[in-house]
Design an enzyme around this catalytic site. Structure first.
Site, PDB file in Angstrom:
ATOM      1  N   SER A  37       0.292  -9.483   7.470  1.00 19.84           N
ATOM      2  CA  SER A  37      -1.318  -8.951   6.864  1.00 19.84           C
ATOM      3  C   SER A  37      -0.642  -7.480   8.179  1.00 19.84           C
ATOM      4  O   SER A  37      -0.491  -8.037   8.971  1.00 19.84           O
ATOM      5  CB  SER A  37      -2.068  -9.651   7.316  1.00 19.84           C
ATOM      6  OG  SER A  37      -3.180  -8.826   7.647  1.00 19.84           O
ATOM      7  N   CYS A  55      -8.256   2.848   8.425  1.00 25.32           N
ATOM      8  CA  CYS A  55      -9.864   2.492   8.205  1.00 25.32           C
ATOM      9  C   CYS A  55     -10.539   2.461   9.442  1.00 25.32           C
ATOM     10  O   CYS A  55     -10.481   2.138  10.147  1.00 25.32           O
ATOM     11  CB  CYS A  55      -9.425   2.314   6.820  1.00 25.32           C
ATOM     12  SG  CYS A  55      -9.432  -0.192   7.601  1.00 25.32           S
ATOM     13  N   GLU A  87       0.920  -1.028  -0.236  1.00 21.42           N
ATOM     14  CA  GLU A  87       0.038   0.135  -0.063  1.00 21.42           C
ATOM     15  C   GLU A  87       0.929   1.576  -0.030  1.00 21.42           C
ATOM     16  O   GLU A  87       0.098   2.107  -0.493  1.00 21.42           O
ATOM     17  CB  GLU A  87      -0.929   0.133   1.127  1.00 21.42           C
ATOM     18  CG  GLU A  87      -1.904   1.431   1.606  1.00 21.42           C
ATOM     19  CD  GLU A  87      -2.517   1.365   2.537  1.00 21.42           C
ATOM     20  OE1 GLU A  87      -3.354   0.459   3.143  1.00 21.42           O
ATOM     21  OE2 GLU A  87      -2.789   2.488   3.061  1.00 21.42           O
ATOM     22  N   THR A 137      -3.341   2.427   5.775  1.00 25.51           N
ATOM     23  CA  THR A 137      -4.432   2.702   6.334  1.00 25.51           C
ATOM     24  C   THR A 137      -5.108   1.595   6.943  1.00 25.51           C
ATOM     25  O   THR A 137      -5.611   1.479   8.276  1.00 25.51           O
ATOM     26  CB  THR A 137      -6.250   1.571   5.300  1.00 25.51           C
ATOM     27  OG1 THR A 137      -5.287   1.325   4.796  1.00 25.51           O
ATOM     28  CG2 THR A 137      -6.013   2.888   3.692  1.00 25.51           C
TER      29      THR A 137
END
Ligand code: SF4
Length: 336
Positions: free
Chosen positions: A231, A203, A135, A173
């Site tokens: 992750s 987020c 990202e 995020t």
């Protein structure tokens, strides 16, 4: 199937919300729909979401995961993962004569747009995030000349800007909310005129899962987070649980990775999962725990989530066209 037993005093606190967020749900459905619609193979640039089980399941259905756009043979379809891509990747796809489906989460796209806007206004953008994460690579690529990566509070000392009166911070995020605020405080000390993003970049799903795991950490002697090692939001949940006082917290992809020794002296186990984790994996852990006397499961709810995103526009357009063709076909048949 494990035998479910409840030994007195032993229990599991199950976090809610946990698991799939709206962006992951949409990205996974997008791959499935593309496979239905166009047939295999459907190429996906980077893991569609950072979860081993999801990737393996989609591979079995005909998805082919690649790291570089150039690996996709000309004339094929390539889908971009939920983490987003830099504009240069769209150019690579056009050069390779590839049809693209963009499964970037809309909440990542929002950060990309903020980066483009602040770069246009000639701000220096301090992007808080983890170096090398997909990202961060995508967001940085929107305005490489304006963005400096800040990977945690310890990075702040070496950050330099062109004009201290025109500096903004943005973020990945899926960061730890508390650690990000620490970084922002350190940045503000150095650059008092630093401005904040117009709305939260971390987020809703990341925030909600962290609040929930903190709650578990109040009572559990062991917190198990189901999620993959790459992750970001899942790793953060382990860190947040430990920071919140859990004596132990571990990340596992599957129930089979749990070490029985972790349960020694533990009466309350906290269980949750990252935003890219399907609930079937949590159910397996519940069974595993049930078979070891932790059959008493209590849900700890800290938020309601109802947000959903529509499918990527390329798929919606094609699905509409397909539905129209089908209806035309049927109308044609019935007219005969
Ligand atoms: S974790 Fe947040 S930003 Fe990432 S896909 Fe899910 S909703 Fe989108």
């Amino acid at each position: 199937m494990g035998r479910m037993t409840a030994s007195p005093g032993r229990r599991v606190l199950l976090a809610a919300p946990r698991g799939y967020c709206a962006g992951v749900d949409r990205a996974v459905i997008a791959v499935e729909k593309a496979l239905e619609q166009y047939g295999a193979p459907v190429y996906v640039r980077h893991e569609i979401v950072h979860n081993k089980y999801v990737v393996q399941t989609l591979e079995r259905k005909g998805a082919v995961f690649v790291e570089r756009t150039e690996e996709v043979p000309e004339g094929n379809i390539v889908m971009f993962s939920a983490h987003g891509v830099a504009p240069v990747v769209h150019e690579e796809a056009a050069r390779g004569r590839l049809a693209t489906i963009d499964a970037t989460c809309p909440l990542v796209t929002k950060v990309h747009k903020e980066a483009v806007r602040f770069a246009k206004e000639d701000y220096d953008i301090l992007l808080i995030g983890h170096e090398g994460h997909e990202e961060v690579i995508g967001t940085s690529g929107e305005a490489p000349d304006h963005i400096t990566l800040v990977d945690g509070p310890e990075d702040v000392a070496q950050v330099e800007v062109r004009d201290e009166s025109k500096v903004v911070w943005l973020s990945q995020t899926t960061l730890s909310v508390d650690e990000t605020m620490e970084t922002v405080e350190a940045l503000k000390e150095k650059f008092p005129q630093l401005i904040s993003p117009p709305s939260d970049d971390i987020c809703y799903a990341t925030q909600n899962r962290q609040i929930a795991v903190k709650k578990l950490a109040e009572d559990a002697q062991l917190v198990i987070v189901v999620g993959s090692k790459n992750s970001s939001n899942s790793i953060r949940m382990v860190e947040v649980a430990l920071d919140a006082g859990a004596p132990a917290a571990h990340l596992v992809d599957f129930a089979s990775e749990i070490d029985e020794a972790w349960l020694e002296g533990v009466t309350t186990v906290g269980l949750t999962s990252g935003a890219s984790v399907p609930d079937v994996l949590v159910e397996e852990v519940l069974e595993w725990l049930g078979a070891r006397g932790y059959g008493d499961v209590e849900t700890v709810k800290t938020a309601e989530e109802s947000i959903t995103f529509s499918l990527p526009k390329e798929l919606r357009r094609d699905l509409r066209e397909e539905a129209a063709a089908l209806i035309a076909d049927r109308t044609g048949t019935s007219a005969e």
